[in-house]
Design an enzyme around this catalytic site. Structure first.
Site, short mmCIF file in Angstrom:
data_model
loop_
_atom_site.label_atom_id
_atom_site.label_comp_id
_atom_site.label_asym_id
_atom_site.label_seq_id
_atom_site.Cartn_x
_atom_site.Cartn_y
_atom_site.Cartn_z
N ARG A 165 0.86 -1.20 0.00
CA ARG A 165 0.00 0.00 0.00
C ARG A 165 0.89 1.24 0.00
O ARG A 165 2.11 1.15 0.17
CB ARG A 165 -0.92 -0.01 1.24
CG ARG A 165 -0.15 -0.38 2.49
CD ARG A 165 -0.61 0.29 3.72
NE ARG A 165 -0.49 1.72 3.66
CZ ARG A 165 0.68 2.37 3.78
NH1 ARG A 165 1.84 1.75 3.98
NH2 ARG A 165 0.71 3.70 3.70
N ASP A 168 -1.53 10.77 -2.43
CA ASP A 168 -1.83 9.74 -3.44
C ASP A 168 -1.99 10.33 -4.82
O ASP A 168 -1.88 9.62 -5.82
CB ASP A 168 -3.10 8.98 -3.03
CG ASP A 168 -2.78 8.08 -1.85
OD1 ASP A 168 -2.76 8.60 -0.72
OD2 ASP A 168 -2.50 6.89 -2.07
N LYS A 209 -4.73 10.18 2.73
CA LYS A 209 -5.54 9.36 3.64
C LYS A 209 -6.60 10.20 4.34
O LYS A 209 -6.35 11.32 4.79
CB LYS A 209 -4.61 8.70 4.66
CG LYS A 209 -5.25 7.83 5.70
CD LYS A 209 -6.14 6.75 5.12
CE LYS A 209 -5.43 5.86 4.12
NZ LYS A 209 -6.38 5.01 3.33
O1 MRU Z 1 -4.75 3.34 1.92
P1 MRU Z 1 -3.26 3.49 1.93
O2 MRU Z 1 -2.61 2.94 3.15
O3 MRU Z 1 -2.63 3.00 0.65
O4 MRU Z 1 -3.05 5.07 1.97
C1 MRU Z 1 -1.74 5.58 1.88
C2 MRU Z 1 -1.66 7.05 2.06
O5 MRU Z 1 -2.64 7.74 2.18
C3 MRU Z 1 -0.29 7.65 2.01
O6 MRU Z 1 -0.22 8.80 2.81
C4 MRU Z 1 0.03 8.04 0.56
O7 MRU Z 1 -0.12 6.95 -0.30
C5 MRU Z 1 1.38 8.60 0.41
S1 MRU Z 1 2.58 7.35 0.58
C6 MRU Z 1 4.12 7.90 0.33
#
Ligand code: MRU
Length: 339
Positions: A47, A233, A244
């Site tokens: 993830r 993301d 997130k």
């Molecule tokens: O649902 P996830 O755990 O994949 O969410 C990840 C995030 O929100 C991170 O902050 C984002 O991907 C940046 S990672 C360098």
């Protein structure tokens, strides 16, 4: 700081550190086909935006290895469709798949494609590692001595090829003697902050305090925090950044408290083709993530759930975007200039 072994290509398979069972266990899973990898992405065994993208790049190698010889090109593209259908928000997934499609088109044969795509996936892995080192350096220049930093979710080595985005800044700040302590929001409902960020920071010997997400606003208003640093993301062309769920609340509280709010993201997370955050598709996740915890039922059977995995922080709440090319003002001109 040594990179975290988030993923490794071993002959014919992608080995992933299973993030679903951290910090209890450090288990690895092996994906030998696209279906296994798609399941690993959907269930968050792997993830974080850059890690999802690079894992998918290796997934394209599995697709090229396993596609039916009778209908090679069509079956390869069908398998890529399975990867692209896993999670909608992190643009890195689509970006990496597009690069691999382009590499495949140069010689779409079962003899050539697996090797070509593997070299390309390795290249993306190493570029991400290098990007995180540079983000760490640019970002640490923004920190003052004795800093207390607040972060959300996990934007660490586990979310990338090895050092992270927001956590790369924290690691480098720690190396330079600038960081006093880090607050990690636990990050309901899947607890990436409590389980993963705290695991990483403890591993690096950096003092970390895990707090409920709901404690962040009062902590910010108390004056305890010098900077908020999060990952992203997808950053839209105007600088709006998806991250997130709960990130927007932090940004609003940081604005109110006069605390700088930084987004650390490599250029592979920039999506100049999406004009504003309103165009970013937000993943909605299942009821089961909210309905129980540790085998206990948390909500009545008749209650519905609202479980968006991400939110969008408007550019005007972001003090700066830290990428591997430097520290940018959020917005099309500065972001396009480094692409
Ligand atoms: O649902 P996830 O755990 O994949 O969410 C990840 C995030 O929100 C991170 O902050 C984002 O991907 C940046 S990672 C360098």
């Amino acid at each position: 700081m040594e990179p975290i072994p988030t993923m490794e290509w071993t002959v014919g398979s992608l080995k992933l550190l299973d993030q679903r069972v951290l910090p209890d266990r450090e288990d690895y899973i092996e994906c030998t086909d696209v279906e296994q990898l798609a399941e690993a992405i959907v269930t968050l065994a792997v993830r974080g935006a850059p890690a999802i993208g690079i894992a998918a790049a290796y997934g394209c190698v599995l697709a090229a290895m396993n596609a039916s010889r009778n209908d090679y090109e069509a079956d390869f593209h069908r398998r890529l469709g399975v990867l692209a259908g896993t999670r909608p928000t992190a643009v890195n997934l689509f970006h990496c798949i597009e690069i691999q499609k382009d590499m495949f088109s140069r010689d779409p044969s079962p003899e050539a494609a697996p090797d070509t795509l593997l070299s390309s996936a390795h290249r993306m892995f190493h570029e991400d590692l290098e990007a995180s080192r540079r983000m760490g350096e640019f970002g640490a220049d923004l920190l003052k001595e004795g800093s207390t930093v607040l972060t959300h979710c996990n934007a660490g080595g586990l979310a990338t090829a090895g050092l992270g985005t927001a956590l790369a800044v924290i690691y480098e700040g720690w190396n330079r003697g600038l960081i006093e302590r880090v607050y990690a929001d636990e990050t309901r409902p899947l607890l990436q902050g409590a389980r993963l960020t705290a695991w990483e920071l403890c591993r690096a010997g950096i003092p970390v305090l895990v707090q409920p997400d709901s404690a962040a606003a009062s902590l910010l208003l108390s004056g305890e925090v010098d900077a908020v640093i999060v990952g992203s993301d997808r950053v839209a062309a105007n600088g709006d950044a998806a991250n997130k769920i709960g990130t927007l609340s932090l940004a609003l509280a940081a604005e109110s408290a006069g605390v700088p709010f930084y987004v650390a993201a490599p250029v592979t997370t920039f999506d100049i083709g999406t004009a504003t955050g309103a165009g970013i598709r937000i993943e909605q996740r299942g009821r089961e993530e909210l309905a129980s915890l540790g085998g206990k039922t948390l909500i009545p059977a008749d209650a519905l759930v609202h479980n968006p995995a991400f939110d969008v922080t408007p550019a005007e709440l972001i003090t700066a975007i830290i990428c591997e090319k430097g520290v940018l003002e959020p917005g099309r001109d500065s972001m396009a200039s480094v692409l």
